[in-house]
Design an enzyme around this catalytic site. Structure first.
Site, mmCIF file in Angstrom:
data_model
loop_
_atom_site.group_PDB
_atom_site.id
_atom_site.type_symbol
_atom_site.label_atom_id
_atom_site.label_comp_id
_atom_site.label_asym_id
_atom_site.label_seq_id
_atom_site.Cartn_x
_atom_site.Cartn_y
_atom_site.Cartn_z
ATOM 1 N N CYS A 161 44.457 37.897 33.542
ATOM 2 C CA CYS A 161 45.496 38.809 33.056
ATOM 3 C C CYS A 161 45.524 38.696 31.530
ATOM 4 O O CYS A 161 46.046 37.715 30.989
ATOM 5 C CB CYS A 161 46.839 38.420 33.667
ATOM 6 S SG CYS A 161 48.187 39.552 33.287
ATOM 7 N N CYS A 355 46.852 50.904 31.724
ATOM 8 C CA CYS A 355 47.578 49.844 31.033
ATOM 9 C C CYS A 355 48.167 50.392 29.743
ATOM 10 O O CYS A 355 47.494 51.103 28.996
ATOM 11 C CB CYS A 355 46.639 48.681 30.718
ATOM 12 S SG CYS A 355 47.464 47.275 29.906
#
Length: 427
Positions: A161, A355
């Site tokens: 991540c 994102c």
């Protein structure tokens, strides 16, 4: 015919919307119970803002039991000690047992801070992986501002991540500039990625160029192909490796505020269950999000096993973004509906990625369809609109959780980003 019992294990982003969508798809055919550790949903994407004091944690919280009850979903915050798939049963932390006909695992990860000596919020670095961690990180940030010292931010080896690491670095830079302290705080970005902007996805569009340029403009130094060997109080020990994995250079990095995204593993309740999880504890699933051994178990989100995009000198995991998670939720809900209709599951998640990486005064957005290359869409862009979009996204998604809305959202978001690079959210 009596209703079946579907248990959703986990109440983060994936588990919460899974409960809503499964309940909507199977109303009258199944009862749904959510099992989680604690009773609150937290909007984790805003934790970097908490860490610099831009958000109060309470603004990111949704108390779930009354919301779930309103939609006919049972809820327990006791938490799971162990999943026993051979008997279709979950052992809870108070020694009670809950039986299921179908289990949907959406636990998210366990944060593997203990794999690096001195690492993590119980030791020498801060964290933004939980909102409570981010609150402690903010207190540490205020101490740094009173006594300026270097910052080390980024991700540790095995992390999967990376967006929050970049967000945190840029947001720190923005806030320190506001306080007229940036000139007193050197910053180094440490990452196992083979290059800046890899993101566990081998880049998306020109994320390499965009993020390298952003780093240079903000005077943030970086070390790629990096692994953290240990952390002492105020000192991080890092080794940079060559492309063949051999050691290239070692660094002793002093810091007054340090935050690296940790490696993940599966939670203890599912680790070591043969046929259910891999050696790291991630759930094994097939193309229908279904476990190949225990056919009444499905899984989604960060807790599932996904191989890396390709070999890298330092281990780099693949992120599971919100778009991808929402697609898994929809596939599982549709597959459970098929099973209840006497049909075989046929729905597959699309595994796309979108994102919004906020930098406090701007940001970078990317869309990858599919998430793993080669792709049909491979796009990235930057601008202040990304910061404004994330503010709107936070507001929208918290409303979605509070209202129990099951309508998929990320596909709509991706179309807006690709089409007009600007988002409008209904109030």
């Amino acid at each position: 015919m009596s209703e079946s019992h579907i248990v959703v294990l986990g109440a983060g982003l994936g588990g919460t919307i899974a409960a809503y969508e499964i309940r909507a798809a199977l109303k009258g055919k199944a009862r749904v119970t959510v099992v989680s550790k604690g009773e609150d949903y937290w909007f984790v994407p805003s934790n970097p803002w908490v860490a610099v004091g831009w958000r109060e944690p309470e603004a990111l919280r949704v108390h779930l039991p009354p919301v779930m009850a309103k939609h006919g979903i049972a809820y327990t915050g006791i938490g799971a000690r162990k999943v026993h798939p051979e008997s279709n049963r979950i052992e809870l932390n108070d020694n009670s047992l809950i039986d299921y006909d179908y289990l949907v695992i959406a636990t998210g990860p366990e944060l593997a801070y203990d794999e690096i000596a001195g690492f993590g919020p119980d030791h020498h670095t801060v964290s933004i992986c939980e909102t409570a961690h981010a609150v402690a990180a903010h207190a540490k940030f205020e101490e740094l501002c009173a006594n300026p010292r270097p910052i080390v931010v980024g991700a540790a080896q095995g992390a999967s991540c990376f967006g929050p690491a970049y967000e945190m670095a840029m947001t720190l830079d923005t806030e320190l500039k506001k306080r007229k302290l940036r000139d007193k705080v050197p910053m180094t970005f440490v990452t196992p990625e083979p290059y800046v902007g890899h993101l566990g996805l081998d880049g998306v569009g020109d994320t390499k160029g965009l993020l390298e340029s952003e780093m240079r403009n903000r005077h943030i130094k970086w070390i790629t192909n990096a692994k953290v060997t240990s952390v002492d109080d105020g000192m991080m020990h890092v080794t940079e490796v060559n492309d063949d994995g051999s050691d290239k250079k070692t660094y002793d990095l002093p810091f007054g505020w340090g935050m690296l995204m940790p490696p993940f593993r599966g939670i203890a309740a599912v680790r070591g269950v043969e046929g259910l999880s891999n050696p790291r504890g991630f759930i094994l699933t097939g193309k229908h999000q279904r476990n190949p051994t225990y056919r009444n178990i499905f899984a989604l989100g960060v807790c599932i096993a996904i191989p890396p995009t390709g070999p890298t000198p330092v281990p780099v995991g693949v992120p599971k973004t919100g778009f991808m998670i929402e697609s898994m939720v929809s596939a599982i809900a549709a597959n459970l509906k098929q099973l209840h209709n006497g049909e075989e599951p046929s729905n597959e998640a699309t595994w796309n990625a979108i994102c919004l990486a906020d930098f406090g005064d701007g940001g970078v957005a990317f869309v990858a369809k599919p998430q793993i290359p080669p792709r049909n869409v491979n796009w990235s862009s930057e601008g202040k609109w990304v910061h404004l979009a994330k503010i709107g996204f936070e507001k929208y998604f918290l409303r979605k959780v509070r209202m129990g809305e099951s309508e998929p959202f990320y596909e709509k978001l991706a179309l807006h980003v690709l089409g007009i690079k600007k988002l409008r959210f209904d109030n």
